[in-house]
Write an enzyme that holds these catalytic residues in place. Structure first.
Site, PDB file in Angstrom:
ATOM      1  N   GLY A  63       0.815  -1.203   0.000  1.00 10.94           N
ATOM      2  CA  GLY A  63       0.000   0.000   0.000  1.00 10.94           C
ATOM      3  C   GLY A  63       0.851   1.256   0.000  1.00 10.94           C
ATOM      4  N   GLY A  64       0.444   2.242   0.805  1.00  9.30           N
ATOM      5  CA  GLY A  64       1.166   3.501   0.865  1.00  9.30           C
ATOM      6  C   GLY A  64       2.588   3.353   1.356  1.00  9.30           C
TER       7      GLY A  64
ATOM      8  N   GLY B  21      21.487   9.590 -32.562  1.00  9.10           N
ATOM      9  CA  GLY B  21      21.149  10.211 -31.290  1.00  9.10           C
ATOM     10  C   GLY B  21      21.788   9.518 -30.107  1.00  9.10           C
ATOM     11  N   ALA B  22      22.048   8.215 -30.234  1.00  9.83           N
ATOM     12  CA  ALA B  22      22.676   7.484 -29.132  1.00  9.83           C
ATOM     13  C   ALA B  22      24.083   8.008 -28.863  1.00  9.83           C
ATOM     14  CB  ALA B  22      22.717   5.996 -29.447  1.00  9.83           C
TER      15      ALA B  22
END
Length: 511
Positions: free
Chosen positions: A166-167, A401-402
């Protein structure tokens, strides 16, 4: 006075044995350490100073009020380094968080931040204490807030040693490193029963939130070990690479490996053909001190390798493409993994070594729709923002781009070295030839020979590392055997680097 001292001793004895015997035995039957045993194993002997030992719940409806309220907090040392830590005690209310439990952790976090020392959380609890309602939830809010205030200021380490649901999972998620134990630690927002009710999916606890799932699929767990002792040993190893806080330099130890050592076998470790795979960790082992490499996220996003090592005794972070997995391409997960690692190293003044053999970004509809542009931008942003000493080594492919994203000169790398085998260009020479000279190749008397000539021309006149060196985009083309020497000398030169940060509230990372 003796009566009062006896009373004090009795209360402290009760605090040391606050969990009921049945719960203690159940914990041991699972092969798990108790909360204090974990602290004793992790810290240097006799160094632990406990805080709030006699704290207990003020909740009026509580059936009993054991001391410590289910969490042991304090400070001590790990290999002489001061740390603050809390250890949740599953034998008391299932390690659930109530008002006093939360207050103890708040106090500890405030102290760690004010003193400037790492914070370690040993998590083994059932989440918010249900009878205390909103007070418990507010207690988590206070922890989350402090996680954010401490982020990038002191190292925060979460060790999951049982359930974390949970939290409760969000505090570990905001820390710098998460460790998990195979088969005995679990993290999830909703458990298997809720998943079954809502979606109809049948899933086991281990499949949903176990260490294997989170270390190989979700990317939540950075490090995984087979048992609690092994995972705590790895925490000690990690701490050896990190400073106490963001104003201290990364640790330097006495070097045990010759800084002038030649890497005579390095060239033969990397195949000449750019499309042949090899193990990048073998390359790393030859460069770093004594071959020791502490890998980060070893089982997730495997086309990129990240981790810590030492160069002439200096702790460094290493990012490297892995040619054995998808040829070392960047995809959504590997870009996110590397970006997180780069930002973590930069936060704590750990110099960065980037080893480049990158054919590009992974193409495909799934990647585009999965946000490869956004995720790739994270890595680009992380490098461009980093002010620590940065050295880049291009050993083979650096395409498109790499090339730019993998700590190129254009985004601020301090030193860029390349081997003679490096190819730096918009695309592979073969692809460039096919794109630029398609008609000439198709109409040639011998198309195969013509294509080969165009490929070689492109390789020599465009993608050669000497072309990049002519323009100052590569600082030096080096003999592979001299790689370690060059990197050692480069980091030594950069040790006094000063980074200027723009005046702004914060940058807007492409999350």
């Amino acid at each position: 006075m003796k009566t009062k001292l006896d009373d004090l001793a009795q209360r402290k004895e009760e605090a040391l044995r606050a969990g009921p015997e049945k719960a203690v035995n159940r914990q041991k039957d699972k092969g798990k350490m108790l909360a204090r045993e974990r602290i004793d194993y992790l810290l240097d002997e006799g160094s632990f100073h406990e805080l709030d030992m006699l704290a207990r719940t003020r909740f009026a409806e509580a059936k009993d009020r054991p001391y410590t309220d289910g969490v042991v907090t304090g400070w001590g040392t790990v290999n002489g380094k001061k740390v603050f830590l809390f250890s949740q005690d599953f034998t008391i209310n299932g390690g659930s968080l109530g008002e006093v439990f939360a207050e103890k952790i708040h106090k500890l976090m405030d102290l760690a931040l004010s003193v400037g020392a790492p914070l370690i959380g040993l998590n083994d609890g059932a989440g918010a204490r249900i009878p205390e309602g909103v007070v418990s939830l507010d207690g988590y809010g206070g922890i989350f807030y402090r996680n954010v205030q401490a982020s990038g200021v002191i190292p925060q380490i979460s060790v999951i040693m049982g359930p974390c649901a949970g939290g409760a999972v969000y505090s570990p998620a905001m820390t710098d490193f998460i460790f998990m134990v195979r088969e005995s630690s679990h993290m999830f927002i909703t458990g298997p029963n809720v998943v079954k009710t809502v979606t109809g999916e049948d899933v086991t606890l281990e499949e949903l939130g176990g260490a294997t799932s989170h270390s190989s699929r979700s990317g939540v767990a950075c490090f995984v070990a087979d048992d609690e002792a092994a995972v705590l040993d790895e925490v000690k190893t990690l701490l050896s690479y990190l400073p106490a806080n963001n104003v201290e330099p990364a640790p330097v130890v006495e070097a045990t490996d010759d800084p002038k050592r030649l890497c005579s076998d390095l060239a033969s470790s990397v195949p000449t053909e750019s499309n042949e795979p090899y193990e990048i960790k073998d390359v790393i082992a030859q460069i770093v001190d004594d071959g020791n490499f502490f890998e980060y996220h070893a089982n997730w996003a495997k086309s990129i390798v990240c981790g810590f090592a030492r160069i002439d005794g200096q702790a460094v972070g290493i990012v490297a493409n892995q040619p054995t997995v998808l040829a070392g391409v960047l995809d959504t997960e590997s870009a996110s993994k590397a970006a997180r690692f780069v930002r973590t190293c930069d936060s704590f003044n750990v110099p960065l070594l980037t080893i480049v053999d990158a054919p590009g970004f992974l193409p495909g509809v799934d990647q585009e729709h999965g946000g490869i542009i956004r995720h790739g931008a994270k890595l680009l942003y992380a490098y461009a923002e980093a002010t620590v000493p940065r050295i880049s080594l291009i050993i083979r492919k650096a395409y498109g781009g790499a090339y730019v994203v993998m700590d190129s000169k254009g985004i601020g790398s301090d030193l860029v070295f390349a081997w003679p085998s490096a190819e730096i260009s918009v695309m592979r020479p073969e692809g460039a030839a096919d794109s630029l000279y398609k008609d000439e190749i198709a109409t040639a008397a011998d198309p195969k020979a013509k294509r080969k000539k165009y490929v070689e021309d492109y390789r020599e006149n465009v993608s050669s590392p000497y072309i990049a060196a002519e323009r100052g985009l590569v600082d030096d083309v080096i003999d592979p055997s001299e790689t370690r020497q060059k990197i050692v000398d480069g980091f030594a030169m950069l040790a006094s680097k000063q980074g200027d940060v723009p005046q702004r509230k914060h940058g807007n990372v492409p999350l």
